[in-house]
Design an enzyme around this catalytic site. Structure first.
Site, PDB file in Angstrom:
ATOM      1  N   ARG A 164       0.836  -1.212   0.000  1.00  0.00           N
ATOM      2  CA  ARG A 164       0.000   0.000   0.000  1.00  0.00           C
ATOM      3  C   ARG A 164       0.866   1.255   0.000  1.00  0.00           C
ATOM      4  NH1 ARG A 164      -2.186  -3.716  -1.130  1.00  0.00           N
ATOM      5  NH2 ARG A 164      -4.117  -4.658  -0.356  1.00  0.00           N
ATOM      6  N   SER A 235     -11.322  -0.878   3.400  1.00  0.00           N
ATOM      7  CA  SER A 235     -10.451  -1.175   4.542  1.00  0.00           C
ATOM      8  C   SER A 235      -9.871   0.120   5.098  1.00  0.00           C
ATOM      9  CB  SER A 235      -9.317  -2.107   4.123  1.00  0.00           C
ATOM     10  OG  SER A 235      -9.834  -3.340   3.661  1.00  0.00           O
ATOM     11  N   GLU A 330      -5.050   3.017   6.252  1.00  0.00           N
ATOM     12  CA  GLU A 330      -4.910   2.926   4.798  1.00  0.00           C
ATOM     13  C   GLU A 330      -5.569   4.121   4.152  1.00  0.00           C
ATOM     14  OE1 GLU A 330      -6.265  -0.155   1.265  1.00  0.00           O
ATOM     15  OE2 GLU A 330      -5.567  -0.969   3.173  1.00  0.00           O
TER      16      GLU A 330
END
Length: 334
Positions: A164, A235, A330
């Site tokens: 990520r 998420s 995130e």
């Protein structure tokens, strides 16, 4: 191209949070973007680039220029042997690109079906799901340097993809606006990625990229809320990575711990950690952790960004207290 003032961003973030941009503009071509960046009135203003707003939480108004990147277009640039290079404009809806590739029998993106957002955001986050990440199919991208208006090509190694993560979240953060992304995909003898447990257990076993795409869509719809019905950004936290030593200690103390091998250690399932702390399905005011996936924080309606962030901080604190593990967001916090 019109520049709006005092513009509501409620429809431009999937949490549905009401925040205002001092200035807002929608660009559909690189030429429009270049002209906007040269506007003398806006040259010194802070800038924020939005696609679908599916990975952002506004906790305040944005006192600057918000640019909606709406550069469209999908085309097959080249076919070489068993592969093809496909280019998509940064403003293309990500799932539309996946469906285009499946329809044209181009393999590699099918595991990433139904991920919200637009193409331009995918390399910034190195978006991934069900065993595939952007870096696995990435060829190159074109980006405009904000300070100069020059267009630069970034190849795979220059993007420095991580979990990520990418160069665009590190030293290149805020310096470039992505115009288009190119992917190298297979044209025959597709190598289906069925390593993820939810796919490996499917019966009958998927045999085509269309099978995989449809299976991923069904799995995501069964687990994750639709942002159009319940505000969320998917998420909210990353799966934390720990050393093998820390994993062994946690596993001894918590035998049910869910984890996966990662480079140099283990990746813990953040959703499992959050669920063990009692957050799954829990609601505080207008904010809660989703009943089917604790990793997803939802806005039940009317929540402010500050309230959502406060809920997230409580989740982080409880996971740290019980497991000694720090959850990182995130979602980008503004």
């Amino acid at each position: 191209m019109e520049v709006a003032r005092g513009y509501s961003l409620r429809q431009h973030n999937t949490f549905g949070v009401d925040a205002q941009a001092a200035f807002f503009a929608r660009v559909q071509t690189p030429a429009e973007l270049a002209a906007l960046l040269e506007d003398p009135e806006l040259r010194g203003a802070p800038r924020l680039v939005l696609g679908g707003g599916s990975n952002i939480l506004f906790t305040r108004d944005f006192d600057g220029l918000v640019i909606e990147n709406a550069i469209e277009g999908i085309r097959v640039l080249a076919r070489e042997g068993d592969t093809a290079v496909v280019e998509a404009g940064a403003g293309v809806v990500w799932h539309d690109l996946v469906l285009f590739c499946v329809e044209h029998d181009l393999g590699g993106l099918e595991n990433l079906a139904l991920i919200p957002g637009r193409v331009g955001a995918s390399p910034i986050q190195n978006v991934g799901a069900y065993g595939v990440e952007i870096k696995d199919v990435f060829e190159s991208l074109e980006a405009m340097e904000i300070a100069t208006g020059r267009v630069r090509t970034f190849r795979l190694e220059e993007c420095r993809f991580g979990y990520r993560n990418s160069v665009f979240k590190q030293e290149a953060k805020g310096r470039y606006i992505i115009l288009a992304v190119r992917f190298r995909l297979t044209t025959r003898e597709h190598r289906l990625n069925l390593g993820y447990a939810a796919l490996a257990s499917l019966r009958p076993t998927p045999t085509t990229i269309r099978d995989v795409c449809e299976a991923v869509i069904a799995i995501r719809r069964s687990k994750l809320p639709d942002p159009a019905e319940l505000g969320n950004a998917g998420s909210f936290f990353k799966n934390p990575e720990v050393s093998l030593e820390q994993y062994a200690a946690l596993k001894a103390a918590h035998p049910g711990l869910v984890a996966y091998p990662s480079e140099g250690g283990m990746k813990l399932a953040a959703g499992w950690l959050i669920e063990q702390c009692g957050w799954k399905g829990k609601r505080v005011g207008n904010v809660g952790a989703h009943a089917r996936q604790a990793l997803v924080i939802v806005n039940y309606g009317g929540a402010t960004g500050a309230e959502i962030l406060d809920f997230a901080r409580q989740v982080q604190a409880s996971v740290a207290a019980r497991f000694g593990v720090a959850l990182q967001t995130e979602v980008n916090i503004i």
